[in-house]
Motif scaffolding. Structure first.
Motif, PDB file in Angstrom:
ATOM      1  N   UNK A 188       0.846  -1.189   0.000  1.00 61.59           N
ATOM      2  CA  UNK A 188       0.000   0.000   0.000  1.00 61.59           C
ATOM      3  C   UNK A 188       0.880   1.236   0.000  1.00 61.59           C
ATOM      4  N   UNK A 189       0.671   2.080  -0.990  1.00 60.73           N
ATOM      5  CA  UNK A 189       1.512   3.259  -1.192  1.00 60.73           C
ATOM      6  C   UNK A 189       0.647   4.513  -1.116  1.00 60.73           C
ATOM      7  N   UNK A 190       1.238   5.674  -0.766  1.00 61.59           N
ATOM      8  CA  UNK A 190       0.470   6.916  -0.830  1.00 61.59           C
ATOM      9  C   UNK A 190      -0.088   7.146  -2.229  1.00 61.59           C
ATOM     10  N   UNK A 191      -1.223   7.773  -2.310  1.00 61.12           N
ATOM     11  CA  UNK A 191      -1.892   8.008  -3.606  1.00 61.12           C
ATOM     12  C   UNK A 191      -1.191   9.118  -4.361  1.00 61.12           C
ATOM     13  N   UNK A 192       0.042   8.853  -4.760  1.00 61.48           N
ATOM     14  CA  UNK A 192       0.801   9.848  -5.511  1.00 61.48           C
ATOM     15  C   UNK A 192       1.840   9.144  -6.351  1.00 61.48           C
ATOM     16  N   UNK A 193       1.933   9.481  -7.622  1.00 63.42           N
ATOM     17  CA  UNK A 193       2.986   8.969  -8.510  1.00 63.42           C
ATOM     18  C   UNK A 193       3.004   9.855  -9.737  1.00 63.42           C
ATOM     19  N   UNK A 194       4.051   9.740 -10.544  1.00 63.78           N
ATOM     20  CA  UNK A 194       4.159  10.522 -11.773  1.00 63.78           C
ATOM     21  C   UNK A 194       3.361   9.823 -12.859  1.00 63.78           C
ATOM     22  N   UNK A 195       2.379  10.511 -13.423  1.00 65.15           N
ATOM     23  CA  UNK A 195       1.387   9.873 -14.282  1.00 65.15           C
ATOM     24  C   UNK A 195       1.989   9.214 -15.518  1.00 65.15           C
ATOM     25  N   UNK A 196       3.027   9.804 -16.091  1.00 66.90           N
ATOM     26  CA  UNK A 196       3.650   9.227 -17.277  1.00 66.90           C
ATOM     27  C   UNK A 196       4.201   7.828 -17.036  1.00 66.90           C
ATOM     28  N   UNK A 197       4.494   7.495 -15.779  1.00 66.89           N
ATOM     29  CA  UNK A 197       5.119   6.214 -15.450  1.00 66.89           C
ATOM     30  C   UNK A 197       4.186   5.319 -14.629  1.00 66.89           C
ATOM     31  N   UNK A 198       2.899   5.682 -14.589  1.00 63.68           N
ATOM     32  CA  UNK A 198       1.905   4.931 -13.832  1.00 63.68           C
ATOM     33  C   UNK A 198       1.209   3.918 -14.743  1.00 63.68           C
TER      34      UNK A 198
END
Length: 497
Positions: A188-198
């Motif tokens: 479970x990770x925080x709801x944040x990531x760089x969209x281009x690499x999601x």
């Protein structure tokens, strides 16, 4: 740092600001929740370098919810870096908390003291799309992912900005604030990531009170995007903005659009990246985990064994074995005289040399009337040069080689207009390089009177040795060598540059 420059950073920290033993020098990078600064050690400490990167995660002037979120990010990164020590992951030396009520924007900030890199893959790609070392960097990134996954962690935000390049060009993974420890097959990770690499399945993620459900295949998708960008200079999905590329990824995942990899993609990588960019988590997991992926990547780079960086040009001895033998024989006749030249003052040609002790009139004297020594200021596992005899005066220290004292990130400004008076080789024996050779010219080259010396270096100090120098002693570069007085080391010093 100007007001405009400060405003551009999430956590503005003025140059010269002190936190713990570190002094902030300049900003390196800024993300959504943190800013990284280059720093130098204001005071030495055992086991810590003289240079580091400080990652500030601010908590001041935030809402309680934001503070909890930022602390969670910091705790994730600290937990991972405290427990994992792997070659392809950036090192963390210590963590600090800012206690400064007079600066509410910094008060309470968590500071991670990290290994300082020379560059980032993001900056390299901005300057040079499709860099020549791209395949090797990708292999090292893949090795870093395998090290993470094997230890039970998912990175969660792999992208060029989070791939750091060290001085020797090797790659390290960094920024583990969104990393998560696996609980079985997922984390479970925080709801944040760089969209281009999601990956497509996380564009509308499964969320709960524990965070976003994430699996190791998310990193494999991100690696596929990263590899395509490094090898072709383009993203694998069409669109001029991240939003457009995310829409294309969603259509691709639904079977409405085919994957169209760049024609510039090397054939050896095409199937690897296609498998990394499989539509679903299940398809990616069936294609390969990071162990199998690493094996395929190593083969694509050019060998089935562990990936190695290009060898430096063969040394003088290997390129010219006969000439090297003749040179060694010639040096044999003068080696003893050369070694002695480091122990006595030679006033005839003005060459500065190693001296035992200065005259009493030149030696700094303490309040008790005894000669004052300052060598103890030299940090452990470092080499130090001083502006006065007996380790006194101003000091410059390094933990490795420096090809130009007067330029670059680490400088020794005072050496530009006054001689060096003493030296301490306090380096570690386990390095295998125990001598400290120094040169009048930059790039480990001779200059001036050194060109007439049998060994064209200004001087050499053995490990754990300290002493005074006399004459117009003005080195401009230094290098650690195997031994000051072996013929092999002399030949290496003479021919390496």
């Amino acid at each position: 740092m100007t007001g405009q420059e400060r405003a551009s950073h999430v956590v503005p920290v003025p140059k010269g600001y002190r936190v713990g033993r570190w002094e902030v020098r300049r900003p390196i990078a800024s993300g959504a929740f943190s800013t990284v600064y280059a720093a130098r050690a204001a005071t030495p400490a055992d086991g810590l370098p003289s240079r580091a990167a400080l990652k500030f995660l601010a908590t001041g002037t935030r809402t309680p919810r934001q503070v909890r979120h930022l602390r969670d990010l910091a705790e994730r990164e600290v937990q991972l870096l405290s427990r994992l020590h792997a070659p392809r992951l950036i090192r963390m030396y210590e963590t600090l908390t800012v206690d400064d009520p007079d600066h509410p924007e910094l008060d309470g900030a968590t500071v991670l003291v990290l290994e300082q890199a020379a560059d980032s893959l993001d900056a390299v790609l901005d300057r040079t799309p499709r860099p020549a070392l791209g395949p090797l960097v990708l292999a090292e990134v893949c090795a870093g992912l395998h090290q993470l996954h094997h230890a039970g962690w998912v990175h969660g935000d792999l992208k060029p900005a989070n791939v750091l390049l060290m001085k020797d060009g090797t790659a390290r993974l960094a920024d583990f604030s969104t990393s998560a420890e696996l609980d079985g097959t997922h984390a479970y990770s925080p709801a944040f990531a760089t969209r281009d690499y999601t990956p497509p399945e996380l564009l509308r993620p499964e969320t709960s009170a524990r965070g976003t459900l994430i699996r190791p295949t998310a990193d494999i998708w991100a690696f596929g995007v990263l590899a395509h960008l490094v090898l072709t200079g383009t993203h694998p999905l069409p669109g001029s903005t991240p939003e457009a590329r995310c829409d294309a990824a969603a259509r691709y995942a639904q079977g409405m659009e085919e994957l169209r990899l760049s024609p510039d993609l090397p054939e050896s990588w095409r199937h690897i990246i296609s498998d990394c960019l499989s539509r679903t988590h299940a398809e990616r997991a069936a294609a390969h985990d990071t162990e199998a992926l690493l094996t395929r990547v190593e083969r694509a780079v050019g060998g089935a064994g562990p990936v190695r960086r290009p060898r430096r040009r063969a040394g003088f001895r290997r390129r010219h074995p006969v000439l090297a033998t003749v040179l060694a024989s010639t040096l044999l006749a003068t080696a003893c005289a050369t070694a002695a030249g480091y122990a006595y003052v030679n006033h005839e040609d003005g060459t500065p040399v190693y001296a035992a002790l200065p005259a009493a009139s030149k030696a700094p004297v303490g309040p008790d009337g005894k000669i004052s020594y300052g060598y103890h200021r030299c940090p452990e596992n470092s080499v130090c040069f001083f502006s006065e005899h007996n380790g006194n005066g101003e000091m410059c220290s390094w933990r490795g080689d420096d090809s130009d004292w007067l330029s670059g990130e680490e400088t020794c400004a005072w050496a530009g207009n006054q001689p060096v008076r003493s030296v301490y080789n306090n380096s570690a024996a386990e390095r295998g390089r125990e001598g400290l050779a120094y040169f009048r010219g930059p790039d480990f080259s001779p200059a001036g009177i050194d060109r007439r010396r049998p060994v064209q270096r200004t001087g050499c100090t053995s490990i754990n040795s300290m002493g005074n120098l006399s004459g117009t002693y003005a080195p401009r570069s230094h290098r650690l060598v195997s031994d000051c007085f072996t013929f092999t080391a002399i030949i290496d010093t003479l021919t390496h540059w």
